[in-house]
Design an enzyme around this catalytic site. Sequence first.
Site, PDB file in Angstrom:
ATOM      1  N   ARG A 123       0.790  -1.290   0.015  1.00 60.96           N
ATOM      2  CA  ARG A 123      -0.081  -0.123  -0.006  1.00 60.96           C
ATOM      3  C   ARG A 123       0.878   1.483  -0.018  1.00 60.96           C
ATOM      4  O   ARG A 123       0.335   2.324   0.507  1.00 60.96           O
ATOM      5  CB  ARG A 123      -1.053  -0.133   1.027  1.00 60.96           C
ATOM      6  N   LYS A 145       2.720  11.220 -11.673  1.00 63.02           N
ATOM      7  CA  LYS A 145       1.495  10.285 -12.355  1.00 63.02           C
ATOM      8  C   LYS A 145       2.344   9.094 -12.601  1.00 63.02           C
ATOM      9  O   LYS A 145       3.446   9.073 -13.260  1.00 63.02           O
ATOM     10  CB  LYS A 145       1.366  10.861 -13.871  1.00 63.02           C
ATOM     11  N   GLU A 187       7.972  17.129 -25.514  1.00 62.75           N
ATOM     12  CA  GLU A 187       7.320  17.603 -24.285  1.00 62.75           C
ATOM     13  C   GLU A 187       7.930  18.876 -23.951  1.00 62.75           C
ATOM     14  O   GLU A 187       7.413  19.729 -23.172  1.00 62.75           O
ATOM     15  CB  GLU A 187       7.585  16.404 -23.253  1.00 62.75           C
ATOM     16  N   LYS A 229       6.202  22.831 -14.996  1.00 61.42           N
ATOM     17  CA  LYS A 229       5.530  21.695 -14.515  1.00 61.42           C
ATOM     18  C   LYS A 229       5.162  21.852 -13.282  1.00 61.42           C
ATOM     19  O   LYS A 229       4.271  21.435 -12.490  1.00 61.42           O
ATOM     20  CB  LYS A 229       6.281  20.423 -14.987  1.00 61.42           C
ATOM     21  N   GLU A 239      -5.041  16.668 -11.279  1.00 60.85           N
ATOM     22  CA  GLU A 239      -5.611  17.277 -12.593  1.00 60.85           C
ATOM     23  C   GLU A 239      -7.209  17.155 -12.786  1.00 60.85           C
ATOM     24  O   GLU A 239      -7.953  16.611 -13.244  1.00 60.85           O
ATOM     25  CB  GLU A 239      -5.480  15.995 -13.768  1.00 60.85           C
ATOM     26  N   ARG A 243      -4.126  21.093 -14.578  1.00 62.85           N
ATOM     27  CA  ARG A 243      -3.152  20.093 -15.187  1.00 62.85           C
ATOM     28  C   ARG A 243      -3.155  19.583 -16.299  1.00 62.85           C
ATOM     29  O   ARG A 243      -2.440  19.336 -17.214  1.00 62.85           O
ATOM     30  CB  ARG A 243      -2.704  19.121 -14.053  1.00 62.85           C
ATOM     31  N   ASN A 247      -1.432  18.213 -21.252  1.00 59.66           N
ATOM     32  CA  ASN A 247      -1.671  17.259 -22.426  1.00 59.66           C
ATOM     33  C   ASN A 247      -2.064  17.804 -23.848  1.00 59.66           C
ATOM     34  O   ASN A 247      -2.758  17.109 -24.435  1.00 59.66           O
ATOM     35  CB  ASN A 247      -2.960  16.253 -21.944  1.00 59.66           C
ATOM     36  N   HIS A 250      -1.603  15.452 -26.605  1.00 56.37           N
ATOM     37  CA  HIS A 250      -1.639  14.056 -26.272  1.00 56.37           C
ATOM     38  C   HIS A 250      -2.986  13.273 -26.601  1.00 56.37           C
ATOM     39  O   HIS A 250      -3.032  11.894 -26.570  1.00 56.37           O
ATOM     40  CB  HIS A 250      -1.573  14.118 -24.798  1.00 56.37           C
ATOM     41  N   HIS A 254      -2.297  10.054 -27.957  1.00 53.91           N
ATOM     42  CA  HIS A 254      -2.451   8.641 -27.399  1.00 53.91           C
ATOM     43  C   HIS A 254      -3.075   7.920 -28.611  1.00 53.91           C
ATOM     44  O   HIS A 254      -3.448   6.710 -28.363  1.00 53.91           O
ATOM     45  CB  HIS A 254      -3.224   8.947 -26.153  1.00 53.91           C
ATOM     46  N   HIS A 267       6.548   7.687 -27.920  1.00 54.65           N
ATOM     47  CA  HIS A 267       5.156   8.592 -27.421  1.00 54.65           C
ATOM     48  C   HIS A 267       5.423  10.083 -27.763  1.00 54.65           C
ATOM     49  O   HIS A 267       4.666  10.718 -28.010  1.00 54.65           O
ATOM     50  CB  HIS A 267       5.489   8.528 -25.650  1.00 54.65           C
TER      51      HIS A 267
HETATM   52  P1  NAD Z   1      11.379   5.115 -22.449  1.00 55.83           P
HETATM   53  O1  NAD Z   1      11.106   4.707 -21.091  1.00 55.83           O
HETATM   54  O2  NAD Z   1      10.723   3.872 -23.442  1.00 55.83           O
HETATM   55  O3  NAD Z   1      12.799   5.336 -23.052  1.00 55.83           O
HETATM   56  C1  NAD Z   1      13.142   5.288 -24.457  1.00 55.83           C
HETATM   57  C2  NAD Z   1      14.289   4.424 -24.803  1.00 55.83           C
HETATM   58  O4  NAD Z   1      15.499   5.069 -24.449  1.00 55.83           O
HETATM   59  C3  NAD Z   1      14.205   3.108 -24.148  1.00 55.83           C
HETATM   60  O5  NAD Z   1      14.520   1.929 -25.075  1.00 55.83           O
HETATM   61  C4  NAD Z   1      15.314   3.325 -22.787  1.00 55.83           C
HETATM   62  O6  NAD Z   1      15.843   1.821 -22.593  1.00 55.83           O
HETATM   63  C5  NAD Z   1      16.326   4.265 -23.708  1.00 55.83           C
HETATM   64  N1  NAD Z   1      17.063   4.917 -22.676  1.00 55.83           N
HETATM   65  C6  NAD Z   1      16.894   5.475 -21.487  1.00 55.83           C
HETATM   66  N2  NAD Z   1      17.597   6.218 -21.119  1.00 55.83           N
HETATM   67  C7  NAD Z   1      18.640   6.087 -21.904  1.00 55.83           C
HETATM   68  C8  NAD Z   1      20.066   6.756 -22.015  1.00 55.83           C
HETATM   69  N3  NAD Z   1      20.658   7.578 -21.000  1.00 55.83           N
HETATM   70  N4  NAD Z   1      20.842   6.245 -22.823  1.00 55.83           N
HETATM   71  C9  NAD Z   1      20.501   5.463 -24.159  1.00 55.83           C
HETATM   72  N5  NAD Z   1      19.124   5.076 -23.934  1.00 55.83           N
HETATM   73  C10 NAD Z   1      18.276   5.211 -22.970  1.00 55.83           C
HETATM   74  O7  NAD Z   1      10.605   6.292 -23.235  1.00 55.83           O
HETATM   75  P2  NAD Z   1      10.660   7.864 -22.677  1.00 55.83           P
HETATM   76  O8  NAD Z   1      10.296   8.732 -23.913  1.00 55.83           O
HETATM   77  O9  NAD Z   1      11.420   8.213 -21.606  1.00 55.83           O
HETATM   78  O10 NAD Z   1       9.130   7.677 -21.871  1.00 55.83           O
HETATM   79  C11 NAD Z   1       7.994   7.495 -22.399  1.00 55.83           C
HETATM   80  C12 NAD Z   1       6.961   6.988 -21.495  1.00 55.83           C
HETATM   81  O11 NAD Z   1       6.638   7.915 -20.576  1.00 55.83           O
HETATM   82  C13 NAD Z   1       5.198   6.697 -21.855  1.00 55.83           C
HETATM   83  O12 NAD Z   1       5.041   5.262 -21.573  1.00 55.83           O
HETATM   84  C14 NAD Z   1       4.761   7.706 -21.722  1.00 55.83           C
HETATM   85  O13 NAD Z   1       3.375   7.689 -21.528  1.00 55.83           O
HETATM   86  C15 NAD Z   1       5.220   8.098 -20.337  1.00 55.83           C
HETATM   87  N6  NAD Z   1       4.932   9.614 -19.965  1.00 55.83           N
HETATM   88  C16 NAD Z   1       4.447   9.667 -18.623  1.00 55.83           C
HETATM   89  C17 NAD Z   1       4.282  10.979 -18.108  1.00 55.83           C
HETATM   90  C18 NAD Z   1       3.936  11.056 -16.616  1.00 55.83           C
HETATM   91  O14 NAD Z   1       3.575  12.362 -16.384  1.00 55.83           O
HETATM   92  N7  NAD Z   1       4.035  10.226 -15.908  1.00 55.83           N
HETATM   93  C19 NAD Z   1       4.719  12.183 -18.776  1.00 55.83           C
HETATM   94  C20 NAD Z   1       4.794  11.876 -20.080  1.00 55.83           C
HETATM   95  C21 NAD Z   1       4.984  10.665 -20.719  1.00 55.83           C
HETATM   96  N1  GLY Z   2       2.511  14.728 -18.467  1.00 53.21           N
HETATM   97  C1  GLY Z   2       1.194  15.187 -18.141  1.00 53.21           C
HETATM   98  C2  GLY Z   2       0.962  15.295 -16.867  1.00 53.21           C
HETATM   99  O1  GLY Z   2       1.762  15.114 -15.993  1.00 53.21           O
HETATM  100  O2  GLY Z   2       0.127  15.887 -16.537  1.00 53.21           O
END
Ligand code: NAD
Ligand code: GLY
Length: 369
Positions: A123, A145, A187, A229, A239, A243, A247, A250, A254, A267
């Site tokens: 939890r 998030k 982003e 942010k 949100e 917030r 998006n 997005h 999405h 993404h």
């Molecule tokens: P990812 O986590 O898939 O990373 C991209 C690629 O880069 C992967 O293959 C990873 O292994 C590689 N990688 C990571 N760091 C590296 C480095 N320093 N050197 C070499 N390779 C490296 O993708 P991302 O773009 O980081 O994140 C996308 C995800 O984030 C999506 O799932 C999206 O929904 C999520 N997201 C979440 C929020 C939130 O607020 N929580 C906001 C935006 C996006």
């Molecule tokens: N990436 C959108 C949020 O954090 O709200």
Amino acid sequence: MPAHSTVRIQLAERSYDILIGHDLLDQSDIFKDLPKASSVLVVTNTTVAPLYAAKVQALLRNQYQKVDVLSLPDGEVFKTWETLQLIFDDLLQKSADRKTLLVALGGGVIGDMTGFAAACYMRGIPFVQVPTTLLSQVDSSVGGKTGINHPLGKNMVGAFYQPLKVICDSSTLNTLPAKELSAGLAEVIKYGPIADLPFLSWLEANIDLLIQKDPVALSYAIEKSCEIKAYVVGQDEKESGLRAILNFGHTFGHAIEAGMGYGQWLHGEAVGAGMVMAAHLSKELGFIDQNYVNRLVHLIEKAGLPIVGPVLDAQDNAGRYLELMRSDKKSEAGEIRFVLISGKGTAFMLPAPDDIVRKVIDRCCQSSQ
Ligand code: NAD
Ligand code: GLY
């Protein structure tokens, strides 16, 4: 000691710092100030582990006796229940308790899944974000998030759960592939039109430096993005209103990710093409002019991002986008609510008539039909 800057997320008892700087992971005391823990589990993936896991593990061992690493399969396609279960399996096999600390080392996929695991295990256990992609440093590691994808929708299962700290070492971006850097720039770019027009102008002037991974330009872009942010999340953590402007692009994005199959479009790439569509929609509804649309499209293109969306259905492409967008988390009673921009550095949410949305999708996916 290398210079770094700090951005604070103000959320009462859940407040925390984002440390931003080059070579932060070369500071032996970078994990100091974290609470005592019975054990630490660094959750990473098969790509990031060989690059940074040993370094992070060694740093944590300055602080904690028992520090293990769990390496998960890499990719958006693994942002699932099954992979989440691997984290719980590992925690239980290692007799992790409520004082175990999770450290997310990687991009947004690892950060979102590890944060969700931290929210659920017993939890709720503490966790720290060590984001290693530009996208995760400017967005996903900040604001709490967390979650996983469902085959029927992106990030549909998750929790709001804040980390104890975020450590953004921009030197980790040296190993990041160019395509992933561009995805992160999507982003970064979004913050300009929704919140800060001077930042948009700065991005236009510095996009070439950012693409070349200039450390000064990158650190500034990360800091500015985190500041924006932090302000938004500080006003509206869960949100209920403001917030949602984060998006921008997005809702379309999405739909592209889910419609193409997770992992087909990054993404950030989907958000890039999605921002083009959202800008056109803002123009069609009379909020911005064509010059402003052109300006944004030019910047998105210079960032190395797609400006044309994919065709998701050869028979009724716009219909397929609309179908997917109706399950967006911002939809209410099946009515899609789009993040639109004003041209004055502000954004807001509104529904839009289907015929206008169809027109925008037809135009923005046109050249691939
Ligand atoms: P990812 O986590 O898939 O990373 C991209 C690629 O880069 C992967 O293959 C990873 O292994 C590689 N990688 C990571 N760091 C590296 C480095 N320093 N050197 C070499 N390779 C490296 O993708 P991302 O773009 O980081 O994140 C996308 C995800 O984030 C999506 O799932 C999206 O929904 C999520 N997201 C979440 C929020 C939130 O607020 N929580 C906001 C935006 C996006
Ligand atoms: N990436 C959108 C949020 O954090 O709200």
